[in-house]
Design an enzyme around this catalytic site. Structure first.
Site, PDB file in Angstrom:
ATOM      1  N   ARG A  92      26.458  44.728  26.373  1.00 47.24           N
ATOM      2  CA  ARG A  92      27.195  44.603  25.110  1.00 47.24           C
ATOM      3  C   ARG A  92      27.556  43.156  24.805  1.00 47.24           C
ATOM      4  O   ARG A  92      27.705  42.781  23.645  1.00 47.24           O
ATOM      5  CB  ARG A  92      28.407  45.533  25.110  1.00 47.24           C
ATOM      6  CG  ARG A  92      27.979  47.008  24.986  1.00 47.24           C
ATOM      7  CD  ARG A  92      29.134  47.974  25.122  1.00 47.24           C
ATOM      8  NE  ARG A  92      29.770  47.928  26.419  1.00 47.24           N
ATOM      9  CZ  ARG A  92      29.378  48.633  27.488  1.00 47.24           C
ATOM     10  NH1 ARG A  92      28.351  49.450  27.406  1.00 47.24           N
ATOM     11  NH2 ARG A  92      30.022  48.526  28.631  1.00 47.24           N
ATOM     12  N   GLU A 138      34.017  47.369  41.418  1.00 47.31           N
ATOM     13  CA  GLU A 138      35.081  48.240  41.918  1.00 47.31           C
ATOM     14  C   GLU A 138      34.690  48.856  43.256  1.00 47.31           C
ATOM     15  O   GLU A 138      35.506  48.986  44.152  1.00 47.31           O
ATOM     16  CB  GLU A 138      35.377  49.329  40.879  1.00 47.31           C
ATOM     17  CG  GLU A 138      36.665  50.057  41.128  1.00 47.31           C
ATOM     18  CD  GLU A 138      37.022  51.000  39.993  1.00 47.31           C
ATOM     19  OE1 GLU A 138      37.924  51.810  40.205  1.00 47.31           O
ATOM     20  OE2 GLU A 138      36.404  50.918  38.907  1.00 47.31           O
TER      21      GLU A 138
END
Length: 179
Positions: free
Chosen positions: A62, A99
Site C-alpha cells: 500500500r 510480530e
C-alpha cells in the site's frame, strides 16, 4: 470538521481480521473515494510543500499506491522498498522484526544517492518494526530520511514513538485505539 474526522469516516474497520481480537483498518475504501484520496495525499505532504524532497520511498504494497501519488505531488522520484527477491537489479537488504519472527526487505542499491532527502510512506504504523527497518535500510545507503508518513497510527503499539526516537519526523492523519 477536522481533516481527521472527514478522512476517518472513509476507513473501513474489519473486526477479527487477520485473527480474532484484531480490528483491521482497511484504507482501500479511502483510496476508492477520489476526494478522500486526494485530501490524504495533500495532507500527508503538506509540511514539506515547497521544500526539496528528492525521493519518496514506499513500503510494499500500500505504500506503493500512496508513494506514487506523494512523489507526483512533490515532484520527487519514487523508490519501492520490497520483500526479498522481488527486485531485478543489485539490491541492499536488511532484516527486520515482525510480530512473530523476522523478515527481510530490500531496495535497489542505486535507487538513492548519499545525502538525498527522502520521505518514507506506508498506509499504517503499528509496532513500527517494518518502518524502523526501512529507515535503517535507507540510512544504510546514505539517505537523509526527512520524515515518515502514514494515513493511520495505532499509537498504543508505539511505532510512531519508535521512529521519533530515531530522529525521524512522523506525520499521521488519524489514529485508532487498540490493535
Amino acid at each position: 470538521m477536522t481533516a481527521e474526522y472527514d478522512l476517518k469516516s472513509t476507513v473501513r474497520t474489519i473486526p477479527d481480521y487477520p485473527k480474532p481480537g484484531i480490528k483491521f483498518r482497511d484504507i482501500t475504501t479511502l483510496l476508492g473515494d477520489a476526494r478522500a484520496f486526494r485530501r490524504a495525499v495533500d495532507e500527508l505532504v503538506q509540511p514539506w510543500a515547497g521544500s526539496k524532497i528528492d525521493k519518496i520511498a514506499g513500503i510494499e504494497a500500500r505504500g506503493f499506491i500512496l508513494g506514487g501519488a506523494l512523489a507526483h505531488q512533490v515532484s520527487a522520484g519514487f523508490v519501492p522498498i520490497r520483500k526479498r527477491g522481488k527486485l531485478p537489479h543489485t539490491t541492499v537488504r536488511i532484516a527486520y522484526s515482525l510480530e512473530y519472527g523476522v523478515d527481510e526487505m530490500e531496495m535497489h542499491v542505486d535507487a538513492i544517492h548519499p545525502g538525498e532527502r527522502v520521505i518514507l510512506v506506508d498506509d499504517l504504523i503499528a509496532t513500527g518494526g517494518t518502518a524502523e527497518g526501512a529507515v535503517k535500510l535507507l540510512r544504510q545507503i546514505g539517505a537523509n530520511v526527512v520524515a515518515a508518513c502514514f494515513i493511520v497510527d495505532l499509537p498504543e503499539l508505539g511505532g510512531a514513538a519508535k521512529l521519533r526516537a530515531m530522529d525521524v519526523a512522523v506525520r499521521t492523519l488519524m489514529s485508532f485505539d487498540g490493535h
